[in-house]
Structures are given as C-alpha cells and as structure tokens.
Motif scaffolding. Sequence first.
Motif, short mmCIF file in Angstrom:
data_model
loop_
_atom_site.label_atom_id
_atom_site.label_comp_id
_atom_site.label_asym_id
_atom_site.label_seq_id
_atom_site.Cartn_x
_atom_site.Cartn_y
_atom_site.Cartn_z
N LEU A 137 11.13 15.31 3.09
CA LEU A 137 12.10 14.22 3.07
C LEU A 137 11.76 13.27 1.93
N ALA A 140 16.72 15.98 1.90
CA ALA A 140 15.88 16.83 2.75
C ALA A 140 15.87 18.22 2.15
N LEU A 165 12.98 19.86 9.71
CA LEU A 165 12.82 18.45 9.42
C LEU A 165 12.34 17.67 10.65
N ILE A 225 22.43 15.47 9.04
CA ILE A 225 22.30 15.94 7.67
C ILE A 225 23.58 16.61 7.21
#
Length: 395
Positions: A255, A265, A325, A337
């Motif tokens: 990140l 990301a 993530l 995201i």
Amino acid sequence: MTRYLIVGGGIVGLAVAHRLRLDRPGDQVTVLEKESGWAAHQTGHNSGVIHAGVYYRPGSLKATLCRAGSASMVRFCAEQGLPYATCGKLIVATEPAELPRLHELHQRAVANGLPVTLVDAAEAAAHEPHVAAVAALRVESTGIVDFAAVCRKLADLLADGGAELRLNTRVTGVHATGRQVRVTTDAGELTGDVLVNCAGLHADRVARLAGVDPPVRIVPFRGEYHELVPDRRDLVRGLIYPVPDPQFPFLGVHLTRMIDGSVHAGPNAVLATAREGYSWRRFSPRDVWEQASYPGLWALARRHHRYGWTEVARSLSRRRFAASLARLVPELTGADIVPAGSGVRAQAVRPDGSLVDDFLIVEADRQVHVLNAPSPAATSSFEIARHIVARLPEN
C-alpha cells in the motif's frame, strides 16, 4: 566534440543525457524515444516510491546506487520545485513466522547504512493505526514523488541546455563503423560517436541490433494496481509493505500513499503477453513467441510455477487481491478498492531461468547497454547516470 546518442526517453535515459550536459557541456547529446512523450513505459507506470535501499545485497550496484540515488532524487526535486515527501515506510511482519526474515532484512538495511528501526506492534500502530503487525521495520528515508514529472523537468532542462530531443523516433538498426555509430530510425539516420542503450523493455533487442549478444532476455511482467476509494484512504498514512518471501522473486502487494494523496495497492506480478502488455487484452505474437522459445523462461516457470499461478488468480479476482491487502490492513475489503492501471517490469532473465537481481550494464566498443534496470532504477537514476557517464569514452 563527442556525439552521444541515447536510446530511450525514460528516467534513466534522460538522467544520462542530463549528466552528460553537466559533465561534458561541449559535447552533443541526442535522445531518441519511440513514443510521443517521455516516461511512457516503466517510469510512467510505477508506484512513485523513492526507495531507501533496504532489500539489496550490500555492495551491489542496487544497494550503493539506490542509497546515493535517493539523496540525489530528493535534492533534485527540492532544487527544481517538484513535489516530493520523505514519509518513511513500514515493512510489516503479520505473523511470528515472518520475524526471522524481518530481522534478516533489518541486518541487511544496517549493512547498507540506512536509518532503520525495528518496532513492536504498538509502535507500528503509532505510525499506521490500522495495520496488522506483530513487529515491523521502520525505514525513515523512503519517500514518494511523481517520476513522470521528474522526466518532464529533465526534458525541459535538456532542451534549454542545447540537447537534441527526438520523440516519435523508433530505432530500427545500429551499425558500428570504425570510430562512429550509425543509428537508423523510422525518422531518418543519425551518426554519433557513442551509443547508450536505455531502451528498457526493448534493451536486449537494441543490443542485438548493435551487434552485441546480450547474456539475458527481457521478460515482461505486468504489475496491476488498485487504489483505495477516497473515503477509505484514511486507512493508510504512508507506505505499508509485507516482509518479502525470499523464495519468490517479487516484493508482494503493498500500500502506497501517492504524492497526489491517492493510495495505490499493488502491484502483483503476472507474465505479460506483450512487452508493452498493460492488460490481458494486449497480445503480441512476436513477444509471446520470443518468450515461449526462450529456455530461461521455462526454467523460471518450473522454479516458480506455484507463485505464478497465485499471481494469475489474484489478477483475475478482486476478492483475492483485497484479501492480500487485508493481511496488512484487516479493515480493507473488495468494496474498498478499484482498478488503477498497471505497469510492465522489464526483468532480465538468464538462460538458466535465474532472475538478474542487480543492475546489469554491458559495455562494448563505443557502446553501453543497460540490460537490467527495474526497481529501484527510478530512485537510482541520477547515480546510474553518473556511473555510466564516468565510463563513456570521449574523442
């Protein structure tokens, strides 16, 4: 007067041209770029991180040039009024099994002379309140910048300083004739005294055009990015990286807060089906045939096939991407995201399937070929340029 021809208008090629103008102002410098703008490929599609030099073998070119290059990049941005930030980053161990690797990384960073600190879970949370960590390595000198903006500034400085900048100029042939190098392009022919090949994704091809048999083949790996939706950007203050697994050739998804305030990301790493294959839809029969006929790629695939399939699965599934993530920031989900483009890494692979883990610069008669310059090449670009120019002949 010596005439230098530089192939490639990414950050390394432009930095070499800039260093030549500084060190050899009486010489002629020409930069050839096949695209219509600067930083069109690797430089313009990376994560914008000014790396400190944690990961690289002490004494290697990557280690020495990255550490010096980080300072050079910050200094250039400050002098030219370009936005940057030295925000530091956390390399996070999310489970006890990762602690030995974190400690090894700490020892390597110390050996490289970097300002780093091992922190516990509470100290990690003080830097990144939403991170999941049993421990972390705090790297103070890591920063962020827009490398494409750096390239635009370099191009402006070069133009003002009398360099010849040629966009839309694809190199199609290179012929060494005595003490000269003749370069054929789709926009005409040029003659120079010294050739510097900084062609990135096509560096091995340019070397072969010049009569050099490169010891490696460029294999393109696409790195796909997502970014956090605006109302979830507060989950990340700076840069959060996993502890890299030494069994695998890449760092893993991470990140990164960008200089514009967005949070990216990624990237993952999947074999691209074109040297400029920024999506699954981009397919080049020539590029695929070159890869399929190269023994080094098959040896690499045998060594890392499980990792490769994991990366493909993560490429095809936002849920899997988000799950990776969430190991770093558990609050992140697939709803947080959205896709944010991709880049292609020009990775040099040897015939035995091993990845070249350092910068690879090959010299020939009146020629220099930069055959492996993936990350941290953008960070190191001014020092790579200094390293190259110190070795270039003068008439």
